[in-house]
Scaffold this active site. Structure first.
Site, PDB file in Angstrom:
ATOM      1  N   CYS A   1      43.363  -1.704  52.288  1.00  0.00           N
ATOM      2  CA  CYS A   1      43.194  -2.826  52.783  1.00  0.00           C
ATOM      3  C   CYS A   1      42.126  -2.402  53.345  1.00  0.00           C
ATOM      4  O   CYS A   1      41.684  -3.800  53.991  1.00  0.00           O
ATOM      5  CB  CYS A   1      44.621  -2.614  53.291  1.00  0.00           C
TER       6      CYS A   1
ATOM      7  N   GLU B   1      40.430 -11.733  51.957  1.00  0.00           N
ATOM      8  CA  GLU B   1      40.348 -10.851  51.034  1.00  0.00           C
ATOM      9  C   GLU B   1      40.775 -10.858  49.783  1.00  0.00           C
ATOM     10  O   GLU B   1      41.779 -11.197  48.915  1.00  0.00           O
ATOM     11  CB  GLU B   1      41.759  -9.850  51.598  1.00  0.00           C
TER      12      GLU B   1
ATOM     13  N   LYS C   1      61.974  -0.152  51.551  1.00  0.00           N
ATOM     14  CA  LYS C   1      62.179  -1.248  50.712  1.00  0.00           C
ATOM     15  C   LYS C   1      61.136  -0.678  49.841  1.00  0.00           C
ATOM     16  O   LYS C   1      59.268  -1.281  50.504  1.00  0.00           O
ATOM     17  CB  LYS C   1      62.569  -2.324  50.969  1.00  0.00           C
TER      18      LYS C   1
HETATM   19  P1  NAD Z   1      52.961  -8.243  49.859  1.00  0.00           P
HETATM   20  O1  NAD Z   1      52.422  -8.606  51.003  1.00  0.00           O
HETATM   21  O2  NAD Z   1      53.023  -9.126  48.575  1.00  0.00           O
HETATM   22  O3  NAD Z   1      54.251  -7.355  49.601  1.00  0.00           O
HETATM   23  C1  NAD Z   1      54.430  -5.732  50.641  1.00  0.00           C
HETATM   24  C2  NAD Z   1      55.324  -5.499  50.315  1.00  0.00           C
HETATM   25  O4  NAD Z   1      56.468  -6.808  51.346  1.00  0.00           O
HETATM   26  C3  NAD Z   1      56.207  -5.668  49.543  1.00  0.00           C
HETATM   27  O5  NAD Z   1      57.170  -4.431  49.179  1.00  0.00           O
HETATM   28  C4  NAD Z   1      57.074  -6.857  48.611  1.00  0.00           C
HETATM   29  O6  NAD Z   1      57.864  -6.874  47.873  1.00  0.00           O
HETATM   30  C5  NAD Z   1      57.156  -7.542  50.443  1.00  0.00           C
HETATM   31  N1  NAD Z   1      58.108  -8.589  50.961  1.00  0.00           N
HETATM   32  C6  NAD Z   1      56.731  -9.810  49.534  1.00  0.00           C
HETATM   33  N2  NAD Z   1      57.750 -10.893  50.203  1.00  0.00           N
HETATM   34  C7  NAD Z   1      58.595 -10.873  50.999  1.00  0.00           C
HETATM   35  C8  NAD Z   1      59.467 -11.203  52.294  1.00  0.00           C
HETATM   36  N3  NAD Z   1      59.312 -12.740  52.136  1.00  0.00           N
HETATM   37  N4  NAD Z   1      60.065 -10.117  53.264  1.00  0.00           N
HETATM   38  C9  NAD Z   1      60.658  -9.401  53.152  1.00  0.00           C
HETATM   39  N5  NAD Z   1      59.133  -8.248  52.167  1.00  0.00           N
HETATM   40  C10 NAD Z   1      59.027  -9.463  51.536  1.00  0.00           C
HETATM   41  O7  NAD Z   1      51.612  -7.296  49.617  1.00  0.00           O
HETATM   42  P2  NAD Z   1      51.460  -6.540  48.043  1.00  0.00           P
HETATM   43  O8  NAD Z   1      50.340  -7.508  47.107  1.00  0.00           O
HETATM   44  O9  NAD Z   1      52.470  -5.407  47.495  1.00  0.00           O
HETATM   45  O10 NAD Z   1      49.721  -5.177  49.001  1.00  0.00           O
HETATM   46  C11 NAD Z   1      49.012  -6.079  49.221  1.00  0.00           C
HETATM   47  C12 NAD Z   1      48.543  -6.623  50.632  1.00  0.00           C
HETATM   48  O11 NAD Z   1      49.091  -5.773  51.027  1.00  0.00           O
HETATM   49  C13 NAD Z   1      46.596  -6.711  50.420  1.00  0.00           C
HETATM   50  O12 NAD Z   1      47.067  -7.791  51.480  1.00  0.00           O
HETATM   51  C14 NAD Z   1      46.751  -5.414  51.949  1.00  0.00           C
HETATM   52  O13 NAD Z   1      45.904  -5.994  52.579  1.00  0.00           O
HETATM   53  C15 NAD Z   1      47.847  -5.278  52.294  1.00  0.00           C
HETATM   54  N6  NAD Z   1      47.342  -4.002  52.635  1.00  0.00           N
HETATM   55  C16 NAD Z   1      47.730  -3.508  54.203  1.00  0.00           C
HETATM   56  C17 NAD Z   1      47.015  -2.680  54.631  1.00  0.00           C
HETATM   57  C18 NAD Z   1      47.293  -2.111  56.129  1.00  0.00           C
HETATM   58  O14 NAD Z   1      47.388  -0.483  56.503  1.00  0.00           O
HETATM   59  N7  NAD Z   1      46.391  -2.570  56.013  1.00  0.00           N
HETATM   60  C19 NAD Z   1      47.074  -0.825  53.831  1.00  0.00           C
HETATM   61  C20 NAD Z   1      47.534  -1.634  52.381  1.00  0.00           C
HETATM   62  C21 NAD Z   1      47.623  -2.761  52.221  1.00  0.00           C
END
Ligand code: NAD
Length: 490
Positions: free
Chosen positions: A296, A395, A188
């Site tokens: 990230c 962040e 997803k």
């Molecule tokens: P997000 O947490 O809002 O969403 C990430 C994913 O989770 C999306 O596919 C979203 O649709 C899904 N999602 C959201 N709510 C959910 C729920 N309740 N249940 C299941 N899935 C759900 O994050 P974002 O805005 O897409 O990405 C940015 C964040 O990702 C930042 O905090 C960044 O640091 C982090 N990130 C971490 C890494 C790493 O490897 N550590 C890499 C890239 C990004």
């Protein structure tokens, strides 16, 4: 089987209209759609179907059946590896498309996306190689002389949930490792970035993987929630925000589904007192705010010896002011816009919080002149930042860097470790062993001495609130394996 979702090469991004379930391109069960806009023009970029719970149930059922009855988990790792190599080769033929999809959806500069997309092909080849040499069966000896066989078996049906900022690589980490382990996968991707996942599905189809081994159901939060609550999903591999990661872990705790989490960061670059600033500058310029700071592992806090603060700022601030901000499709652009309107709101909120707390804006802080459209923001540097300020703790996920002065190495170590995160870091010194000794004091999952390297063939992940588990390397494969011990008693 023909794909109905072919992504056109180059700039012309064609919206997908089907989901990939059980080896087929399947029509959605509802009329639900997701619309995304261009970060550059703010105009509609794509409209495509969103998977509803019924679609997700079909995808999980296909993965369940493929795991319980299909050949994939029962194949030899070498056989699985040959499929993964084929996928790698097919991805390698489509790197240009993947780079453009990333640039168009996220606003990441094309010069950068073209440089990085090769990692996706590398990851599938890497996991093919690991599958061939991982100890899936180890023979050990008990104290009584009897034999013990330790098996590493695939966990089962895995959900792979990825964010928008680096859409393909963060999905590839999960899919390549999960498939190498013998798991079956339901992907997803983030609602803002569906295209790379479709390219991956097309490559997997073309490589001839058995039905149901990989399934794609793009959806938003509701779909993600449905997937992680699904009783047939045995593991959730998640990359995204710390807040959602914690929520997923709570949901999975109910049935003890396995979870691996790659979450946020607030990583520090530490310039030790003997560091050569001029040599540190190139990596700081690239990695303190890559993809407009939406990465990230960005080095968002720069720790500088107090006695050399002026010297550092005289070097760093003009370099930041000289960053070429503009259309991410232009080859000379170094920084594009933020990916979406809510990202700009968020980043502007943090800039306001920094000013209100008394930090000093050394450069940036506003919207660049000449950009009436698009979610552009100036590269921004704060000085006079104390470690307890919100901008030094949370962040921001934008091009905002905090420069923090320290008195001695103990003070630097305290300040470097003074956030709940622990994802990445860099230590600069004229003496690499001195930097290594300091790196050992930092509570973070990854570090580089005198630069910044993230290599997908080696473990990546976080301490503390930056996550749990590692992706990349054999550690990434272990994420998808259960350990079974068989005692041979006679
Ligand atoms: P997000 O947490 O809002 O969403 C990430 C994913 O989770 C999306 O596919 C979203 O649709 C899904 N999602 C959201 N709510 C959910 C729920 N309740 N249940 C299941 N899935 C759900 O994050 P974002 O805005 O897409 O990405 C940015 C964040 O990702 C930042 O905090 C960044 O640091 C982090 N990130 C971490 C890494 C790493 O490897 N550590 C890499 C890239 C990004």
């Amino acid at each position: 089987m023909t794909a109905h979702n072919k992504i056109e090469p180059g700039h012309d991004l064609k919206a997908p209209e089907h989901f990939y379930i059980n080896g087929e391109w399947v029509a959605p069960t509802t009329q639900r759609r997701i619309e995304i806009s261009s970060p550059v023009t703010e105009e509609r970029l794509l409209s495509y179907p969103e998977a509803a719970p019924a679609d997700i149930d079909r995808a999980v059922a296909a993965a369940r059946h493929a795991f319980d009855e299909g050949p994939w988990p029962r194949m030899s790792p070498a056989e699985r590896a040959s499929y993964l190599r084929r996928v790698s080769g097919l991805i390698a033929c489509r790197l240009d498309q993947i780079a453009w999809a990333w640039t168009r959806q996220v606003g990441a500069p094309i010069s950068l996306t073209k440089r990085l997309v090769g990692q996706n092909a590398t990851l599938f080849a890497h996991y093919a190689e690991l599958a061939e040499r991982h100890p899936f069966l180890e023979c050990r000896q008990r104290d009584d002389g009897g034999e013990v066989r330790v098996l590493r078996e695939p966990i089962g049906v895995c959900a792979a949930i990825s964010p928008w900022n680096a859409p393909m690589v963060l999905l590839s980490y999960k899919i390549a490792a999960g498939l190498a382990a013998g798991c079956t996968m339901v992907a997803k991707p983030s609602p803002e970035t569906p295209l790379e996942a479709y390219i991956l599905a097309e490559c997997i189809e073309q490589a001839g993987l058995p039905r149901g081994v990989f399934n794609l159901v793009p959806a938003g939060r509701e779909g993600g929630e449905h997937l992680v609550r699904h009783g047939d999903v045995e593991k959730v591999a998640f990359t995204g925000s710390t807040e959602v990661g914690k929520h997923i872990m709570r949901v999975c705790a109910d049935r003890l589904a396995r979870v691996s989490l790659e979450l946020g960061g607030k990583s520090a670059a530490v310039l030790l007192p003997d560091a050569e600033f001029q040599r540190a500058l190139p990596s700081l310029m690239v990695y303190s705010m890559p993809i407009t700071g939406q990465v990230c592992f960005s080095l968002t806090r720069i720790l500088v010896p107090r006695a050399r603060l002026r010297e550092f700022l005289d070097l760093f601030i003009p370099a930041v002011q000289a960053i070429c901000v503009g259309d991410p499709a232009a080859p000379e652009t170094q920084m594009g816009p933020l990916a979406m309107a809510r990202q700009r709101e968020r980043v502007e909120g943090y800039i306001a919080a920094g000013r209100a707390a008394g930090a000093r804006l050394a450069c940036g802080g506003g919207r660049p002149r000449g950009f009436e459209r698009g979610y552009f923001i100036e590269p921004t540097v704060f000085t006079d930042v104390s470690p307890d300020m919100t901008i030094a703790q949370e962040e921001i996920f934008g091009p905002v860097v905090c420069v923090i002065a320290y008195d001695d190495e103990d003070d630097a170590a305290r300040k470097a470790n003074a956030t709940p995160y622990g994802l990445n870091g860099a230590v600069y010194s004229a003496d690499p062993e001195r930097a290594f000794a300091f790196a050992r004091r930092m509570r973070t999952g990854g570090l580089t001495v005198n630069g910044l390297i993230v290599d997908p063939k080696h473990p990546f992940g976080g301490y503390g609130q930056s996550g749990m588990g590692r992706e990349g390397g054999p550690e990434g494969l272990e994420n998808y394996l259960e350990v079974k011990t068989v005692h041979m008693a006679g």
